[in-house]
Design a protein around this motif. Structure first.
Motif, PDB file in Angstrom:
ATOM      1  N   GLY A 101       0.836  -1.184   0.000  1.00  0.00           N
ATOM      2  CA  GLY A 101       0.000   0.000   0.000  1.00  0.00           C
ATOM      3  C   GLY A 101       0.874   1.237   0.000  1.00  0.00           C
ATOM      4  N   GLY A 102       0.681   2.091   0.996  1.00  0.00           N
ATOM      5  CA  GLY A 102       1.500   3.291   1.099  1.00  0.00           C
ATOM      6  C   GLY A 102       2.601   3.177   2.131  1.00  0.00           C
ATOM      7  N   THR A 103       2.969   1.944   2.487  1.00  0.00           N
ATOM      8  CA  THR A 103       3.969   1.747   3.544  1.00  0.00           C
ATOM      9  C   THR A 103       5.173   0.981   3.023  1.00  0.00           C
ATOM     10  N   LEU A 104       6.352   1.506   3.330  1.00  0.00           N
ATOM     11  CA  LEU A 104       7.605   0.812   3.042  1.00  0.00           C
ATOM     12  C   LEU A 104       7.994   0.002   4.269  1.00  0.00           C
TER      13      LEU A 104
ATOM     14  N   ALA B 298       8.669   9.857   4.243  1.00  0.00           N
ATOM     15  CA  ALA B 298       7.475  10.644   4.566  1.00  0.00           C
ATOM     16  C   ALA B 298       7.295  11.811   3.600  1.00  0.00           C
ATOM     17  N   ARG B 299       8.395  12.414   3.160  1.00  0.00           N
ATOM     18  CA  ARG B 299       8.302  13.543   2.227  1.00  0.00           C
ATOM     19  C   ARG B 299       7.833  13.099   0.846  1.00  0.00           C
ATOM     20  N   ALA B 300       7.971  11.787   0.577  1.00  0.00           N
ATOM     21  CA  ALA B 300       7.481  11.237  -0.689  1.00  0.00           C
ATOM     22  C   ALA B 300       6.082  10.643  -0.535  1.00  0.00           C
ATOM     23  N   GLY B 301       5.500  10.778   0.676  1.00  0.00           N
ATOM     24  CA  GLY B 301       4.143  10.310   0.906  1.00  0.00           C
ATOM     25  C   GLY B 301       4.016   8.871   1.374  1.00  0.00           C
ATOM     26  N   PHE B 302       5.101   8.287   1.884  1.00  0.00           N
ATOM     27  CA  PHE B 302       5.069   6.900   2.326  1.00  0.00           C
ATOM     28  C   PHE B 302       5.291   6.797   3.832  1.00  0.00           C
ATOM     29  N   GLY B 303       4.609   5.839   4.460  1.00  0.00           N
ATOM     30  CA  GLY B 303       4.909   5.472   5.827  1.00  0.00           C
ATOM     31  C   GLY B 303       6.021   4.440   5.828  1.00  0.00           C
TER      32      GLY B 303
ATOM     33  N   SER C 149      12.094 -10.178 -10.182  1.00  0.00           N
ATOM     34  CA  SER C 149      11.648 -11.543  -9.924  1.00  0.00           C
ATOM     35  C   SER C 149      12.404 -12.134  -8.747  1.00  0.00           C
ATOM     36  N   LEU C 150      11.774 -13.105  -8.110  1.00  0.00           N
ATOM     37  CA  LEU C 150      12.374 -13.849  -7.005  1.00  0.00           C
ATOM     38  C   LEU C 150      12.216 -15.329  -7.300  1.00  0.00           C
ATOM     39  N   ASP C 151      13.331 -16.032  -7.376  1.00  0.00           N
ATOM     40  CA  ASP C 151      13.326 -17.467  -7.686  1.00  0.00           C
ATOM     41  C   ASP C 151      12.546 -17.769  -8.962  1.00  0.00           C
ATOM     42  N   GLY C 152      12.719 -16.891  -9.958  1.00  0.00           N
ATOM     43  CA  GLY C 152      12.111 -17.103 -11.257  1.00  0.00           C
ATOM     44  C   GLY C 152      10.674 -16.661 -11.386  1.00  0.00           C
ATOM     45  N   LYS C 153      10.047 -16.194 -10.311  1.00  0.00           N
ATOM     46  CA  LYS C 153       8.656 -15.756 -10.345  1.00  0.00           C
ATOM     47  C   LYS C 153       8.592 -14.232 -10.353  1.00  0.00           C
ATOM     48  N   GLN C 154       7.841 -13.687 -11.295  1.00  0.00           N
ATOM     49  CA  GLN C 154       7.739 -12.242 -11.448  1.00  0.00           C
ATOM     50  C   GLN C 154       7.084 -11.604 -10.224  1.00  0.00           C
ATOM     51  N   LEU C 155       7.583 -10.424  -9.851  1.00  0.00           N
ATOM     52  CA  LEU C 155       7.017  -9.656  -8.749  1.00  0.00           C
ATOM     53  C   LEU C 155       6.328  -8.413  -9.293  1.00  0.00           C
ATOM     54  N   LYS C 156       5.375  -7.893  -8.539  1.00  0.00           N
ATOM     55  CA  LYS C 156       4.689  -6.673  -8.940  1.00  0.00           C
ATOM     56  C   LYS C 156       5.674  -5.509  -9.000  1.00  0.00           C
ATOM     57  N   GLN C 157       5.384  -4.556  -9.866  1.00  0.00           N
ATOM     58  CA  GLN C 157       6.248  -3.392 -10.050  1.00  0.00           C
ATOM     59  C   GLN C 157       5.473  -2.122  -9.729  1.00  0.00           C
ATOM     60  N   GLY C 158       5.493  -1.714  -8.474  1.00  0.00           N
ATOM     61  CA  GLY C 158       4.822  -0.486  -8.084  1.00  0.00           C
ATOM     62  C   GLY C 158       5.587   0.737  -8.550  1.00  0.00           C
ATOM     63  N   ASP C 159       4.966   1.899  -8.412  1.00  0.00           N
ATOM     64  CA  ASP C 159       5.578   3.161  -8.843  1.00  0.00           C
ATOM     65  C   ASP C 159       6.583   3.625  -7.791  1.00  0.00           C
ATOM     66  N   LEU C 160       7.857   3.599  -8.140  1.00  0.00           N
ATOM     67  CA  LEU C 160       8.917   3.995  -7.221  1.00  0.00           C
ATOM     68  C   LEU C 160       9.459   5.386  -7.532  1.00  0.00           C
ATOM     69  N   SER C 161       8.906   6.034  -8.544  1.00  0.00           N
ATOM     70  CA  SER C 161       9.460   7.323  -8.971  1.00  0.00           C
ATOM     71  C   SER C 161       9.476   8.385  -7.870  1.00  0.00           C
ATOM     72  N   PRO C 162       8.462   8.452  -6.967  1.00  0.00           N
ATOM     73  CA  PRO C 162       8.567   9.458  -5.895  1.00  0.00           C
ATOM     74  C   PRO C 162       9.760   9.213  -4.967  1.00  0.00           C
ATOM     75  N   LEU C 163      10.094   7.943  -4.724  1.00  0.00           N
ATOM     76  CA  LEU C 163      11.222   7.622  -3.864  1.00  0.00           C
ATOM     77  C   LEU C 163      12.542   7.975  -4.541  1.00  0.00           C
ATOM     78  N   VAL C 164      12.638   7.647  -5.825  1.00  0.00           N
ATOM     79  CA  VAL C 164      13.840   7.986  -6.581  1.00  0.00           C
ATOM     80  C   VAL C 164      14.041   9.499  -6.592  1.00  0.00           C
ATOM     81  N   ALA C 165      12.961  10.219  -6.818  1.00  0.00           N
ATOM     82  CA  ALA C 165      13.043  11.678  -6.917  1.00  0.00           C
ATOM     83  C   ALA C 165      13.504  12.303  -5.608  1.00  0.00           C
ATOM     84  N   ILE C 166      12.968  11.844  -4.488  1.00  0.00           N
ATOM     85  CA  ILE C 166      13.311  12.464  -3.204  1.00  0.00           C
ATOM     86  C   ILE C 166      14.754  12.171  -2.814  1.00  0.00           C
ATOM     87  N   LEU C 167      15.253  10.972  -3.114  1.00  0.00           N
ATOM     88  CA  LEU C 167      16.645  10.639  -2.805  1.00  0.00           C
ATOM     89  C   LEU C 167      17.609  11.390  -3.717  1.00  0.00           C
ATOM     90  N   CYS C 168      17.257  11.513  -4.982  1.00  0.00           N
ATOM     91  CA  CYS C 168      18.126  12.223  -5.908  1.00  0.00           C
ATOM     92  C   CYS C 168      18.169  13.718  -5.602  1.00  0.00           C
TER      93      CYS C 168
END
Length: 288
Positions: free
Chosen positions: A186-189, A212-217, A248-267
Motif C-alpha cells: 500500500g502506502g507503507t515501506l 514521509a516527504r514522498a508520501g510513504f509510511g 523476480s524472485l526465484d524465477g517468479k515475477q514480482l509486482k512493479q509499483g511506482d517507485l518514482s517518488p522515492l527515486v526523486a526524493i533521494l536524488c
C-alpha cells in the motif's frame, strides 16, 4: 582515472603490504564504499560515523582527522563525474594470535570511476541457503569477512540471477549480498529491523528518513519471504546503486509499483548535498 592513498600519502603503482597485515591474513578490518558526485562523498559523514562506531566495537584504532585528510587528498582535483570511494581500515600488523592488537593500523583509500548505468536498474533475486546470524559481528558491521556474501552471490549467479536473497537463521528476510531489502505494501515501506541480521545500510537510513516527504509510511520489523511475493513492489537499496526494483524472485515475477517518488526524493537530497543529481551524467571529456 583511479587513485590510491595508503597510510599517509598518495601511491602510484602496486602497494607494499607488510607480511603480517591482519586485514590480508585474517580479514581483520572494516570498509565503506561511498558514491562521490562533484568531488563530494554522498552521505560521507554517515559512512564515516558508521565506520568509527564499528571500529570502536572491534577495538580498531580510528583517527577521524587522519581520515578526513586522506579523503581531501584523494579527492583533490579528481574528476567531477561519478566516482566510487572505498575506505578500508585494518588492524595492521601484529603479533600472532586472534586476540592480538595491531601496532600499526592500516588505512587504504581507493577512488575509481563508477558507471551510473548500474543505478536504478531492475534486479533478479534467487534465494540462498546461506543464512545471516543476527548475533554475528560480521552481520552487524561492514567487515572484510565477506565469505558468506561471496558464496551466496556465486550461488545466485549459478542460478542465473543477479543477486541472492539472504534470510536469517529464523528464516526471515535479511538482505541481499550487497543491499538492504524493502517491500511496498500500500502506502507503507517495510524493511527488516536491525535485529534481523542486517547491516544497517546508509541508503536504507536515507530512505527511511526521506520516505514521509514522498508520501510513504515506514515500518522496521521481521519480514517473511511470502510477504515479498505478495508485495506491491520489492526494492533493494545500496549506497552506490540507490534504488533497484526487484523484477523476480526465484524465477517468479514480482509486482512493479511506482517507485518514482522515492527515486526523486533521494536524488534531490543528493543534489542538495553534492550539487549534482546522480541521474545526470557529466559528458565533458575531462570530467573536470
Amino acid at each position: 582515472m583511479s587513485r590510491t592513498w595508503f597510510n599517509g600519502s598518495l601511491v602510484e603503482g602496486p602497494l607494499a603490504v607488510d607480511r603480517g597485515e591482519r586485514g590480508l591474513l585474517l580479514g581483520d578490518g572494516l570498509f565503506e564504499t561511498i558514491l562521490v558526485l562533484n568531488r563530494t562523498p554522498l552521505w560521507g559523514n554517515m559512512h564515516f560515523l558508521r565506520l568509527e562506531a564499528a571500529a570502536q566495537e572491534l577495538g580498531l584504532a580510528f583517527d577521524r582527522d587522519a581520515l578526513d585528510d586522506a579523503v581531501g587528498a584523494i579527492l583533490a582535483d579528481a574528476p567531477r563525474g561519478h566516482q566510487v570511494l572505498r575506505v578500508t581500515l585494518t588492524r595492521g600488523s601484529g603479533l600472532r594470535g586472534l586476540a592480538a592488537d595491531g601496532a600499526n593500523p592500516s588505512l587504504l583509500l581507493t577512488l575509481d570511476p563508477f558507471d551510473p548505468a548500474l543505478m536504478f536498474t531492475p534486479v533478479t533475486l534467487a534465494s540462498t541457503a546461506i543464512r545471516r546470524n543476527p548475533a554475528s559481528v560480521a552481520s552487524r558491521h561492514k567487515t572484510l569477512s565477506y565469505a558468506d556474501n561471496i558464496a551466496a552471490a556465486r550461488e545466485a549467479a549459478a542460478k542465473g540471477a543477479d543477486d541472492a536473497l539472504m534470510r536469517n537463521i529464523k528464516g526471515k528476510v535479511a538482505c541481499s549480498t550487497i543491499a538492504n531489502v524493502f517491500l511496498l505494501a500500500g502506502g507503507t515501506l517495510v524493511t527488516p529491523a536491525r535485529g534481523e541480521g542486517i547491516l544497517t545500510g546508509i541508503m536504507r537510513q536515507a530512505l527511511l528518513h526521506s520516505a514521509a516527504r514522498a508520501g510513504f509510511g515506514t515500518q522496521e520489523r521481521a519480514v517473511t519471504p511470502a510477504e515479498l511475493r505478495k508485495a506491491d513492489a520489492v526494492i533493494l537499496t545500496n549506497s552506490l546503486r540507490f534504488i533497484r526494483p526487484v523484477a523476480s524472485l526465484d524465477g517468479k515475477q514480482l509486482k512493479q509499483g511506482d517507485l518514482s517518488p522515492l527515486v526523486a526524493i533521494l536524488c534531490e537530497a543528493a543534489r542538495l548535498q553534492c550539487g549534482q543529481d546522480p541521474r545526470m551524467v557529466d559528458l565533458a571529456p575531462s570530467g573536470r
